[in-house]
Design a protein around this motif. Structure first.
Motif, PDB file in Angstrom:
ATOM      1  N   LYS A 199       0.859  -1.169   0.000  1.00  0.00           N
ATOM      2  CA  LYS A 199       0.000   0.000   0.000  1.00  0.00           C
ATOM      3  C   LYS A 199       0.904   1.231   0.000  1.00  0.00           C
ATOM      4  N   ASN A 200       0.470   2.303  -0.630  1.00  0.00           N
ATOM      5  CA  ASN A 200       1.193   3.578  -0.570  1.00  0.00           C
ATOM      6  C   ASN A 200       2.643   3.506  -1.034  1.00  0.00           C
ATOM      7  N   LEU A 201       2.874   2.776  -2.086  1.00  0.00           N
ATOM      8  CA  LEU A 201       4.232   2.775  -2.634  1.00  0.00           C
ATOM      9  C   LEU A 201       4.317   3.928  -3.637  1.00  0.00           C
ATOM     10  N   TYR A 202       4.544   5.118  -3.110  1.00  0.00           N
ATOM     11  CA  TYR A 202       4.454   6.312  -3.954  1.00  0.00           C
ATOM     12  C   TYR A 202       5.801   6.812  -4.461  1.00  0.00           C
ATOM     13  N   ASP A 203       6.868   6.133  -4.073  1.00  0.00           N
ATOM     14  CA  ASP A 203       8.188   6.670  -4.430  1.00  0.00           C
ATOM     15  C   ASP A 203       8.881   5.849  -5.510  1.00  0.00           C
ATOM     16  N   ASP A 205       9.270   6.398  -8.660  1.00  0.00           N
ATOM     17  CA  ASP A 205      10.155   7.197  -9.527  1.00  0.00           C
ATOM     18  C   ASP A 205      11.529   7.378  -8.905  1.00  0.00           C
ATOM     19  N   ILE A 222       2.034   2.056 -13.834  1.00  0.00           N
ATOM     20  CA  ILE A 222       1.846   1.518 -12.486  1.00  0.00           C
ATOM     21  C   ILE A 222       0.358   1.241 -12.284  1.00  0.00           C
ATOM     22  N   ASP A 224      -2.042   0.654  -9.714  1.00  0.00           N
ATOM     23  CA  ASP A 224      -2.262   0.660  -8.271  1.00  0.00           C
ATOM     24  C   ASP A 224      -3.609   0.022  -7.967  1.00  0.00           C
ATOM     25  N   HIS A 227      -3.166  -4.243  -4.287  1.00  0.00           N
ATOM     26  CA  HIS A 227      -2.307  -4.712  -3.185  1.00  0.00           C
ATOM     27  C   HIS A 227      -3.105  -5.510  -2.145  1.00  0.00           C
TER      28      HIS A 227
END
Ligand SMILES: *Cc1c(COP(=O)(O)O)cnc(C)c1O
Length: 301
Positions: A199-203, A205, A222, A224, A227
């Protein structure tokens, strides 16, 4: 490579869904390379093992949780290569040691437990023997092989898959090292589709930049929302989908990574995400040992 002649077998899925949507779906069976060092982990370890061997078998130290595919793959690979290795395990030693950690020890890995706080803070000074320089002569493999050298190893996967001329290459994402490796070797030929299992794998890049992808033009797509509640979380639909894939295609998947990726791709096919004529190649990145943590009878395989 530790298994030099390993070719990657691809299984094509057959079914009415694929014919009606005019797509082909194949699964690259990285899970079949070796029963223990299966999937992407062998590739991510490749250059670390090489480095250690070139230095006469420099001891390897690495990190992971109690069910880590990476830890057990490292333990077994090091045993084959004759490299001493230590695994730093997240959390205090539990009363019941997981099957994964028992396997690590069986393969000769020395395990050291580190409290969750020290592990999270990467507080290596808390390790017994740190102050006396016990780890000075070790080759450190970051958790999950998350390192440009891990991504370089993962790009060897893509070299083996180029012959399939896929229009789309799909994979589960944990640390994004495998994704980075695929992007690095892809030559912009295929669309790369990434399914985060956290969850919240926002990095992603920033991760890709660190892993050596900064010069690339291709951005991965990506997807999303697959998950299933977060890392190693699962729902009855996910488990049902895995059982269906096994019943219909005889392919076992794991619930942490490949099961979620396959659920996502099948869902997208049903919803006409892929244009007719697409040649979709999904990476089975291994990790089947992780299913042993499920209650007996959950899966039909
Ligand atoms: C570790 C692992 C992944 C994730 O790979 P990353 O390179 O960390 O993104 C995917 N599938 C399986 C089975 C794994 O064990």
């Amino acid at each position: 490579m530790l298994f030099e002649d390993s070719i990657i077998e691809c299984s094509e899925l057959k079914g009415a869904l694929f014919t009606s949507k005019k797509v082909t779906v194949s699964i690259a069976r990285l899970d079949k390379i070796h029963p223990v060092v299966s999937g992407n982990k062998l590739f991510k370890l490749h250059y670390f093992l090489k480095e250690s061997i070139s230095q006469g078998g420099k001891p390897i130290i690495t990190f992971g949780g109690a069910y880590s595919n990476h830890l057990v793959a490292t333990a077994f690979a090091c045993r084959l290569a004759g490299i001493p290795c230590t695994g730093i395990v997240r959390g205090e030693k539990p009363t019941f040691v997981s099957h994964t950690l028992r396997d690590c020890e069986k393969y000769g890995m020395k395990l050291i437990y580190l409290s969750r706080k020290n592990y999270h803070d990467k507080n290596m000074e808390a390790l017994p023997g740190f102050s006396t320089g016990l780890y000075n002569d070790c080759l450190v493999v970051p958790e999950g092989g998350y390192h440009p050298m891990g991504a370089a190893g993962a790009s060897l996967i893509m070299e083996k898959l180029a012959v399939y001329h896929a229009t789309h290459i799909c994979m589960a994402v944990g640390t994004a090292s495998t994704l980075a490796g695929i992007l690095r070797a892809n030559n912009n030929a295929a669309r790369v589709i990434a399914i985060p299992v956290l969850k919240n794998l926002y990095d992603i890049d920033e991760r890709l930049k660190y892993l050596g992808c900064s010069h690339l033009q291709t951005q991965p797509v990506i997807l999303d929302g697959y998950h299933f509640g977060g890392y190693a979380k699962k729902t009855p639909e996910l488990l049902q989908c895995m059982n269906d894939i096994y019943t219909e295609h005889n392919i076992p998947t794991d619930f942490v990574y490949t099961g979620k990726m396959m659920y996502a791709i099948l869902d997208k096919i049903k919803n006409d995400y892929f244009e007719a004529g697409s040649r979709i190649l999904c990476l089975h990145t291994g990790g089947l040992q992780g299913n042993s943590s499920l209650p007996a009878g959950t899966l039909v395989f």
